[in-house]
Write a protein that holds these residues in place. Structure first.
Motif, short mmCIF file in Angstrom:
data_model
loop_
_atom_site.label_atom_id
_atom_site.label_comp_id
_atom_site.label_asym_id
_atom_site.label_seq_id
_atom_site.Cartn_x
_atom_site.Cartn_y
_atom_site.Cartn_z
N LEU A 127 0.67 -1.20 -0.14
CA LEU A 127 -0.01 -0.03 0.19
C LEU A 127 0.69 1.28 0.07
CD1 LEU A 127 -2.64 -1.21 2.53
CD2 LEU A 127 -2.92 -0.83 0.10
N LEU A 128 2.01 1.20 0.76
CA LEU A 128 2.88 2.24 0.68
C LEU A 128 3.54 2.55 -0.74
CD1 LEU A 128 4.45 1.81 4.46
CD2 LEU A 128 2.94 3.60 3.75
N GLY A 129 3.95 1.30 -1.17
CA GLY A 129 4.57 1.54 -2.55
C GLY A 129 3.52 2.01 -3.74
N VAL A 130 2.31 1.68 -3.50
CA VAL A 130 1.36 2.16 -4.47
C VAL A 130 1.10 3.45 -4.67
CG1 VAL A 130 -1.34 2.24 -5.06
CG2 VAL A 130 -0.11 0.00 -4.67
N THR A 131 1.32 4.08 -3.24
CA THR A 131 1.07 5.52 -2.94
C THR A 131 2.22 6.59 -3.22
OG1 THR A 131 -0.34 5.07 -0.97
CG2 THR A 131 0.53 7.19 -1.04
N ILE A 132 3.27 5.95 -3.15
CA ILE A 132 4.57 6.84 -3.19
C ILE A 132 5.08 6.71 -4.83
CG2 ILE A 132 6.53 4.92 -2.63
CD1 ILE A 132 7.57 7.29 -0.67
N THR A 133 5.02 5.69 -5.24
CA THR A 133 5.74 5.49 -6.65
C THR A 133 5.19 6.51 -7.86
OG1 THR A 133 6.44 3.86 -8.23
CG2 THR A 133 4.13 3.85 -7.58
N GLY A 134 6.01 7.05 -8.45
CA GLY A 134 5.50 7.63 -9.56
C GLY A 134 5.52 7.01 -11.05
N ASP A 135 5.84 5.61 -10.86
CA ASP A 135 5.93 4.81 -12.18
C ASP A 135 4.47 3.99 -12.34
OD1 ASP A 135 7.81 3.36 -14.25
OD2 ASP A 135 6.54 1.78 -13.33
N ALA A 136 3.82 4.00 -13.28
CA ALA A 136 2.26 3.31 -13.79
C ALA A 136 2.77 1.65 -13.25
CB ALA A 136 1.74 3.78 -14.73
N PHE A 137 3.80 1.08 -13.94
CA PHE A 137 3.76 -0.35 -13.74
C PHE A 137 4.23 -0.50 -12.17
CE2 PHE A 137 5.71 -4.47 -14.19
CZ PHE A 137 4.54 -4.94 -14.91
N ASN A 138 5.13 0.28 -11.69
CA ASN A 138 5.35 -0.02 -10.26
C ASN A 138 4.09 -0.02 -9.54
OD1 ASN A 138 7.96 0.93 -8.49
ND2 ASN A 138 8.18 -0.37 -10.36
N VAL A 139 2.89 1.00 -9.74
CA VAL A 139 1.86 1.03 -9.01
C VAL A 139 1.17 -0.62 -9.03
CG1 VAL A 139 -0.60 1.83 -9.12
CG2 VAL A 139 1.17 3.24 -9.73
N PHE A 140 1.09 -1.14 -10.27
CA PHE A 140 0.63 -2.53 -10.48
C PHE A 140 1.53 -3.63 -9.65
CE2 PHE A 140 1.10 -6.45 -12.96
CZ PHE A 140 -0.13 -6.99 -12.58
N VAL A 141 2.82 -3.49 -9.39
CA VAL A 141 3.49 -4.46 -8.81
C VAL A 141 3.13 -4.10 -7.48
CG1 VAL A 141 5.85 -5.08 -8.23
CG2 VAL A 141 5.42 -4.49 -10.53
N PHE A 142 3.28 -2.95 -6.72
CA PHE A 142 2.92 -2.76 -5.35
C PHE A 142 1.33 -3.42 -5.05
CE2 PHE A 142 6.68 -0.08 -5.30
CZ PHE A 142 7.30 -0.85 -4.31
N LEU A 143 0.49 -3.19 -6.06
CA LEU A 143 -0.75 -3.56 -5.81
C LEU A 143 -0.98 -4.84 -5.89
CD1 LEU A 143 -3.76 -2.20 -6.03
CD2 LEU A 143 -4.02 -2.72 -8.22
N GLU A 144 -0.21 -5.61 -6.40
CA GLU A 144 -0.43 -6.97 -6.51
C GLU A 144 0.24 -7.54 -5.12
OE1 GLU A 144 -1.89 -9.37 -8.72
OE2 GLU A 144 -2.83 -7.53 -8.66
N ILE A 145 1.43 -6.83 -4.58
CA ILE A 145 2.01 -7.32 -3.41
C ILE A 145 0.99 -7.32 -2.20
CG2 ILE A 145 3.70 -6.40 -1.75
CD1 ILE A 145 5.75 -6.00 -3.89
N SER A 146 0.35 -5.96 -2.28
CA SER A 146 -0.65 -5.81 -1.15
C SER A 146 -1.95 -6.78 -1.29
CB SER A 146 -1.32 -4.12 -1.04
OG SER A 146 -1.72 -3.97 -2.28
N SER A 147 -2.32 -6.89 -2.48
CA SER A 147 -3.51 -7.82 -2.71
C SER A 147 -3.11 -9.22 -2.37
CB SER A 147 -3.81 -7.75 -4.24
OG SER A 147 -4.49 -6.40 -4.52
N LEU A 148 -2.13 -9.79 -2.87
CA LEU A 148 -1.81 -11.17 -2.49
C LEU A 148 -1.78 -11.27 -1.11
CD1 LEU A 148 0.70 -11.86 -5.39
CD2 LEU A 148 -1.62 -13.00 -5.10
N SER A 149 -1.07 -10.26 -0.36
CA SER A 149 -0.94 -10.81 1.00
C SER A 149 -2.17 -10.44 1.93
CB SER A 149 0.20 -9.79 1.60
OG SER A 149 -0.21 -8.29 1.50
#
Length: 501
Positions: A127-149
């Protein structure tokens, strides 16, 4: 040395919990993994507060991973909006970790507690990664980290109720669909612009102009985020997930996950797409706004008829998400300010309420409203915290819920949308109905004979009353949250104007 450390705060915001998470599993169950997770969450919160204070004056922090400047490299970009959200996520995480000590010991098998805390810290990291990143694909990556957990965290409730497994599976399926829609939208944006840096995408969209590909990208991203934030009618994963998850998970996820998804919606709508293309404005006014209004009413009405306290609060969350979306659809400074301030206000109110429900699960063995007769006399401090959180949902003056609805009604009136303002005010009556149902049971019915219910332990009372205290304090003095929300709204409006001028 101090300046060098401050310069590294954006990456430390993510890397500290990411590295700390596996150690929770290595430390095993009991207090060792809890203490490690709690210390990690405190450090993470301290970093978020430092970032928030650094950008409150309107400045922007840009951090380039590996020294590679965007658009080639990945950028972490901090402004007052996402710093505000970072503080919400990490603050809720820290208090939830304190609450979790007794709650998790009661609800989770000791053999699984190390893995539980690993998943909880990873969820916060995502959730912190989704919020702080300025890269659109990084949003997806961090979104999946939070979702899977989160899927794993919800499923861990099977130690108490096997229905948590089906709730987690349902969440997994719908969450995967949402993520798929989102990443398809990102792919279409990449086709159009050739970049994944969100600031660079925005400027290149100005050059490319309107197109069918851009419209499809917008539609896929809005639907994908809509599934993640449980926008009506894409909310079907939420009631069971919140009901059958362990109490600490319900408190954390309800206060953070959907708020980060709303942040994603704001970020993509205003700083990536802008609003000069009529298609985007039409989607917000003729699709999102009606669905949000229906969600406010439907979520509140269904909550009235629930017999489980956690499920009641889950349906209430669907209505509260509707308020945030309504403010966004105004496409005005006042509307955005109302939505952003409600991110904080709903987080503290709903964390309070789910923590109270978890205390009932621990001390009374149930969250069924029918089995909690007289609990207000047996657990007075816990139930008093419920009253504060419940009053916030209703919008009683001197609570944060009143501040949110006041700004939202003002924004509706400023747009000349009197029916929307009337509906927002009228929805408070529905909130009063479902909150009063529990208050009546808790205070006006006698306790069952032979039932002994003790007050919640101090480690559970302290965090729930900190949240309750925040509900009261920022309901009386909302200068800090209002200032942050106002500046964040101004930055979004300015970004959208600059992109499409």
């Amino acid at each position: 040395m101090q300046n060098a450390l401050v310069a590294q705060l954006p990456i430390l915001q993510v890397i500290v919990p990411l590295i700390a998470a596996p150690f929770c599993a290595l430390l095993g169950g009991g207090n060792r993994s809890w203490a490690w997770a709690f210390a990690t969450s405190l450090i993470t919160f301290a970093i978020a507060v430092s970032l928030f204070l650094s950008v409150l004056d309107g400045s922007i922090i840009s951090y380039h991973l590996g020294g590679w400047a965007p658009p080639i490299g990945i950028e972490y970009r901090v402004d007052v909006l996402n710093a505000f959200v970072l503080m919400i996520v990490s603050g809720v995480g820290a208090l939830t970790m304190l609450y979790a000590r007794a709650s998790v010991a009661h609800e989770i098998d000791p053999r699984h507690q190390g893995l539980f805390y690993t998943a909880l810290v990873l969820c916060m990291t995502g959730l912190l990664g989704v919020t702080i990143t300025g890269d659109a694909f990084n949003v997806f990556v961090f979104l999946e980290i939070s979702s899977l957990s989160t899927y794993a965290l919800v499923a861990s409730g099977a130690d108490r109720d096997r229905r948590a497994l089906t709730a987690s599976y349902n969440y997994l399926i719908m969450g995967t669909i949402g993520a798929t829609f989102f990443v398809i939208g990102l792919g279409l944006l990449l086709m159009t612009t050739g970049t994944l840096n969100m600031a660079d995408i925005a400027h290149r969209l100005v050059e490319s102009g309107d197109s069918r590909t851009l419209r499809m990208a917008f539609a896929f991203i809005v639907v994908g985020i809509g599934l993640k934030l449980a926008m009506f009618p894409l909310h079907l994963w939420l009631p069971n997930a919140y009901t059958y998850a362990p109490s600490a998970v319900s408190a954390f996820v309800s206060a953070t996950s959907t708020k980060v998804a709303v942040y994603m919606m704001l970020r993509f709508l205003f700083t990536v797409f802008g609003f000069s293309i009529p298609f985007e404005v039409d989607v917000m006014l003729y699709i999102v706004l009606p669905l949000a209004l229906v969600g406010i009413i439907a979520g509140s009405v269904v909550a009235i008829f629930q017999y489980d306290l956690k499920r009641l609060l889950a349906y209430s969350s669907i209505a509260q998400i509707g308020y945030m979306l309504v403010g966004i659809t105004f496409l005005s400074h006042d509307g955005l300010m109302a939505s952003i301030i409600h991110l904080f206000n709903h987080a503290v109110a709903k964390a309070t309420l789910f923590m109270v429900a978890g205390a009932y699960v621990m001390q009374a063995g149930t969250s069924s409203i029918r089995k909690l007769h007289g609990v207000g006399r047996d657990m007075p401090y816990t139930t008093a915290a419920f009253l504060v959180g419940g009053f916030s949902l209703i919008g009683v003056p001197l609570t944060v819920g009143f501040i949110s609805k006041w700004y939202l009604v003002q924004a509706a009136i400023a747009e000349g949308w009197w029916p929307v303002a009337a509906l927002i005010v009228g929805s408070s009556l529905l909130a009063f109905a479902y909150i009063w149902r529990f208050v009546e049971v808790a205070y006006m019915h006698p306790s069952p004979e032979g039932v002994v219910r003790k007050e919640a332990p101090l480690t559970m009372l302290v965090p729930m009353w900190i949240f309750a205290g925040l509900s009261l304090y920022f309901g009386i003095n909302a200068s800090l949250t209002s200032e942050a929300a106002s500046r964040a709204a101004s930055s979004l409006i300015a970004a959208s104007s600059l992109i499409w001028q």
